[in-house]
Design an enzyme around this catalytic site. Structure first.
Site, short mmCIF file in Angstrom:
data_model
loop_
_atom_site.label_atom_id
_atom_site.label_comp_id
_atom_site.label_asym_id
_atom_site.label_seq_id
_atom_site.Cartn_x
_atom_site.Cartn_y
_atom_site.Cartn_z
N ASN A 283 0.59 -0.66 0.11
CA ASN A 283 0.01 -0.04 -0.07
C ASN A 283 0.87 1.50 0.49
OD1 ASN A 283 -2.63 0.96 2.34
ND2 ASN A 283 -2.61 1.30 -0.01
N ASN B 282 -7.23 10.07 0.25
CA ASN B 282 -7.17 8.79 -1.19
C ASN B 282 -6.83 9.48 -1.98
OD1 ASN B 282 -8.89 6.60 1.15
ND2 ASN B 282 -10.57 8.03 0.85
N CYS C 250 -5.61 5.26 8.18
CA CYS C 250 -5.18 3.92 7.19
C CYS C 250 -4.03 3.13 7.79
CB CYS C 250 -4.81 4.97 5.69
SG CYS C 250 -3.74 3.75 4.58
N GLY C 251 -4.59 2.39 7.96
CA GLY C 251 -3.99 1.12 9.05
C GLY C 251 -2.19 1.63 8.35
N ASN D 285 -14.98 -0.14 2.49
CA ASN D 285 -13.93 -1.19 1.43
C ASN D 285 -14.49 -2.00 1.95
OD1 ASN D 285 -11.79 1.21 2.18
ND2 ASN D 285 -12.47 1.78 3.61
N CYS E 289 -4.45 -3.62 3.19
CA CYS E 289 -5.04 -2.19 3.96
C CYS E 289 -4.58 -2.20 5.71
CB CYS E 289 -6.57 -2.46 2.62
SG CYS E 289 -7.81 -1.29 3.57
N GLY E 290 -4.27 -2.09 6.05
CA GLY E 290 -4.41 -2.15 6.96
C GLY E 290 -5.36 -2.02 7.72
#
Length: 281
Positions: free
Chosen positions: A11, A64, A73-74, A200, A227-228
């Site tokens: 990512n 984004n 956002c992880g 998501n 994606c975290g």
């Protein structure tokens, strides 16, 4: 303007220091659209700006690739944390980060040379309440939006959703799906009328009690290698259904993280990498 290009689990992000540019947090939409374009600019899944915070040690502003603001956002917050420490904006190994998805506590593993080798993020417990995810008000008489049937194009899916900083929907699959299927169904589920703020979408294959594999269609970005927040939500929902333990290794095509689920919260631990750095003109 200097930037770092970074990635976590494939990512990728553009990270800049915006503490002294006198711009508001909501003024970077066009920059995100321009800079994240892979054909005509640097290219990335997201754009991250470092800002000063009143309530935390530092603030992460996240956009984004389509120019929309993201609450959290992880993978991005791990990259952000490495950036602020290695650039000596923050000079300690435990600190707090303000995000639109709430304050997050960070703990770093720092090597002798000052580089950050791993980042642990307290992701919180997340929220299951339908009105917080949110889902359409016809479902808001329920305590949780779990194992619901959603008809998309030519298929029915069993879906379960939660808010993990951002809305996440999990679909369990027996085997990895093709990129074509991920794009076709992910795009439709993201903007399905059930999800007024979009969602998501995570297709999750359970390998065993301690390992799952996740493929994610990310809201406002599309297919991503990892994606975290999605990996975290997938582990939590898989644990809710008894499919996995409270200590889960979550892998994707871009890499893996470890998720520990406790009564106090959920901790995500993984790496972050500086890919290259440069200057934006």
């Amino acid at each position: 303007m200097k930037f770092w290009k970074m990635q976590g689990c494939g990512n990728d992000f553009i990270v800049i220091d915006g503490r002294f540019d006198s711009r508001s947090d909501n003024s970077y939409s066009e920059d995100a659209l321009r800079l994240c374009n892979r054909k005509f600019s640097i290219g990335a899944d997201g754009f991250i700006i470092v800002k000063n915070s009143i309530s935390s040690d530092i603030k992460m502003v996240y956009y984004n690739a389509d120019g929309s603001r993201g609450e959290m956002c992880g993978n991005g917050i791990r990259c952000f944390s490495k950036y602020v420490v290695e650039n000596r904006i923050i000079q300690k190994s435990i600190f707090t980060v303000e995000t639109l998805g709430g304050q997050k506590e960070i703990q770093l593993q720092i090597e002798i040379d000052g580089t950050v080798s791993s980042v642990s993020v307290d992701m919180g417990q997340g929220f299951f309440e339908p009105e917080l995810i949110p889902v359409h008000n016809i479902f808001q008489n329920k305590k949780r939006f779990m194992d619901e049937t959603l008809t998309v194009l030519d298929k029915e899916f069993k879906v379960s959703s939660m808010l993990m900083g951002v809305p996440h929907t999990v679909i369990f699959v027996d085997e990895e799906i093709s990129i074509e299927e991920l794009e076709m169904y992910g795009k439709e589920i993201e903007k399905h009328q059930t999800f007024p703020k979009r969602t998501n979408v995570n297709f999750v294959r359970v390998i065993d009690k301690n390992n799952i594999f996740v493929q994610t269609w990310e809201r406002g970005c599309g297919y991503t290698y990892g994606c975290g927040t999605g990996m975290t939500a997938s582990a939590i929902i898989a644990n809710y259904f008894g499919e996995v333990s409270r200590n889960v290794n979550v892998s994707s095509f871009g890499g893996s993280v470890n998720i520990k689920i406790t009564t106090e919260g959920t901790v995500m631990t993984g790496s972050a990498e500086r890919v290259f750095e440069g200057r934006i003109y």
